[in-house]
Design a protein around this motif. Structure first.
Motif, short mmCIF file in Angstrom:
data_model
loop_
_atom_site.label_atom_id
_atom_site.label_comp_id
_atom_site.label_asym_id
_atom_site.label_seq_id
_atom_site.Cartn_x
_atom_site.Cartn_y
_atom_site.Cartn_z
N TRP A 137 64.30 47.04 -2.56
CA TRP A 137 64.62 46.84 -3.97
C TRP A 137 64.53 45.35 -4.32
O TRP A 137 64.96 44.48 -3.56
CB TRP A 137 66.03 47.35 -4.26
CG TRP A 137 66.42 47.34 -5.70
CD1 TRP A 137 65.68 47.71 -6.78
CD2 TRP A 137 67.70 46.94 -6.21
NE1 TRP A 137 66.41 47.59 -7.94
CE2 TRP A 137 67.65 47.12 -7.62
CE3 TRP A 137 68.88 46.48 -5.63
CZ2 TRP A 137 68.73 46.83 -8.45
CZ3 TRP A 137 69.96 46.21 -6.46
CH2 TRP A 137 69.88 46.37 -7.84
N ARG A 138 63.99 45.07 -5.51
CA ARG A 138 63.85 43.69 -5.95
C ARG A 138 65.17 43.08 -6.41
O ARG A 138 65.26 41.87 -6.62
CB ARG A 138 62.83 43.61 -7.09
CG ARG A 138 61.40 43.88 -6.64
CD ARG A 138 60.41 43.71 -7.79
NE ARG A 138 59.04 43.93 -7.32
CZ ARG A 138 57.97 43.86 -8.12
NH1 ARG A 138 58.12 43.59 -9.42
NH2 ARG A 138 56.76 44.08 -7.64
N ASP A 143 62.38 48.48 -9.63
CA ASP A 143 61.19 48.09 -8.87
C ASP A 143 61.50 47.86 -7.40
O ASP A 143 62.46 47.17 -7.04
CB ASP A 143 60.58 46.82 -9.47
CG ASP A 143 60.00 47.06 -10.85
OD1 ASP A 143 58.92 47.68 -10.93
OD2 ASP A 143 60.64 46.66 -11.84
N ASP A 145 59.38 47.11 -3.49
CA ASP A 145 58.15 46.65 -2.85
C ASP A 145 58.02 47.27 -1.47
O ASP A 145 58.96 47.23 -0.67
CB ASP A 145 58.14 45.13 -2.73
CG ASP A 145 58.09 44.45 -4.09
OD1 ASP A 145 57.12 44.70 -4.83
OD2 ASP A 145 59.02 43.69 -4.42
#
Length: 359
Positions: A137-138, A143, A145
């Motif tokens: 998780w960012r 979002d 990655d």
């Protein structure tokens, strides 16, 4: 001599949930009515506790009104809660980024808190078959990655919440090229990107009520007695075949069980539930209008209750339709375990079982 690996008998017994298990009286805790986007079913949710709040990652399927396959859309939602029951859902489905692209149809996700980061392990559907992966998780929004992707055909990937003997560890469930049964495997990594040393973690033959497949459910929970794994196990019996919207002749039964592994060496099984923890019995689990698949309990979240560390919270999908919660006291769960070891310590058993030395 009956081959215990390729001739698992159908379990024709009537299974019941563990009497020490308590279903939340307000179940289900998450349905299609609780999300801010179009959905037919909201189920199979990974859940964890991160930075003082519960976080959930449910599978979201959208079908036409006739439930015709394929689905119109599949994805994963994200939400937060102060009590693990009432959820504030993000307005959009998760976005999982890989090489500048968004992964399609990310489903059946688990959440792991590792080194103060929030990780998503998942399967995604695409033209080149289903693939598993892990993403981070960012820190804001929806979002993630990608950290690593696996090859087909694999599902039910879960990530351990800490390093084991200096290595990261994950569980996965590849398909068997010879057909059923499917088993749980493990792999280790120095960096979360490159994985190796794959070997058998738990065999279908080790679960008394399974004859088709087993799979890791929630990420393992570390207790003072060892690593606790909540898993699903599947048996089939043609005598109970029914027609459901998903398919005709559905004869499979998904139930939830638990296994305990050594704290220092989690590849070593030390105990297992000889009977299930959760079986589809409640109206919202089976038999109610609109259920997608009968007799299906699919756990993907398990954590010690931060308000009562002696209780285990189990989040599970019911009937591929909704998300439910059950709790059990740790001591009651430990009392339900039977000492055991894997029938096969390594996946090197010959086809002619009479040649097998039993180790």
């Amino acid at each position: 001599m009956r081959n215990p690996f390729f001739d698992l008998p159908a379990d024709k017994s009537e299974l019941h949930s563990n009497p020490c298990l308590h279903r939340y009286e307000g179940n289900p805790v998450l349905t299609k009515h609780d999300v801010p986007y179009p959905a037919s079913y909201v189920f199979n949710a990974g859940v964890n506790f991160y930075h003082g709040r519960f976080v959930i990652a449910p599978r979201v399927d959208l079908f036409n009104e006739n439930l015709d396959r394929p689905a119109l859309k599949m994805g994963t939602g994200m939400g937060w809660s102060d009590d693990g029951i009432h959820w504030e859902m993000e307005p959009e489905l998760m976005r999982v980024h890989y090489k500048g692209k968004l992964l399609p149809w990310v489903v059946d996700s688990r959440l792991t808190v590792l080194e103060d980061g929030l990780y998503l392990s998942f399967c995604f559907e695409n033209q080149h078959s289903e693939r598993p992966g892990i993403a981070k998780w960012r820190g804001t929004g929806v979002d993630f990655d990608v950290v690593c992707l696996g090859i087909p055909q694999q599902r039910n990937m879960v990530l351990f919440p800490e390093k084991v003997n200096g290595m990261y560890m994950r569980l996965e469930r590849p398909s068997n090229q010879y057909g059923d049964p499917f088993h749980i495997w493990y792999a280790v990594s120095p960096d979360l990107e490159f994985w190796g040393r794959q070997e058998l973690f738990l065999g279908c033959e080790d679960v008394p009520w399974a004859n088709k497949k087993i799979g890791a459910g929630a990420p393992p929970v570390k207790t003072d007695r060892g690593w606790l794994l909540i898993f699903h196990a599947v048996d089939a019996d043609p005598a109970r075949a029914v027609d459901v919207p998903a398919r005709k002749g559905w004869d499979r039964r998904y139930a939830c069980g638990a296994a305990l592994f050594d704290k220092d060496d989690p590849t070593k099984l030390i105990a297992i539930t000889k009977k299930p923890l959760i079986v589809a019995e409640a109206p919202y689990e089976t038999g109610c209008k609109g259920l997608f698949v009968e007799n299906t309990i699919f756990p993907e979240g398990a954590l010690l209750d931060p308000r009562d560390p002696e209780s285990l919270m189990i989040y599970y999908g019911a009937g591929d339709a909704n998300t439910c919660l059950a709790t059990i006291k740790l001591q009651d769960l430990f009392n339900s375990l039977t000492p055991a070891k894997r029938m096969a310590q390594y996946a090197i058993v010959p086809f002619r079982v009479e040649e097998w030395d039993g180790e």
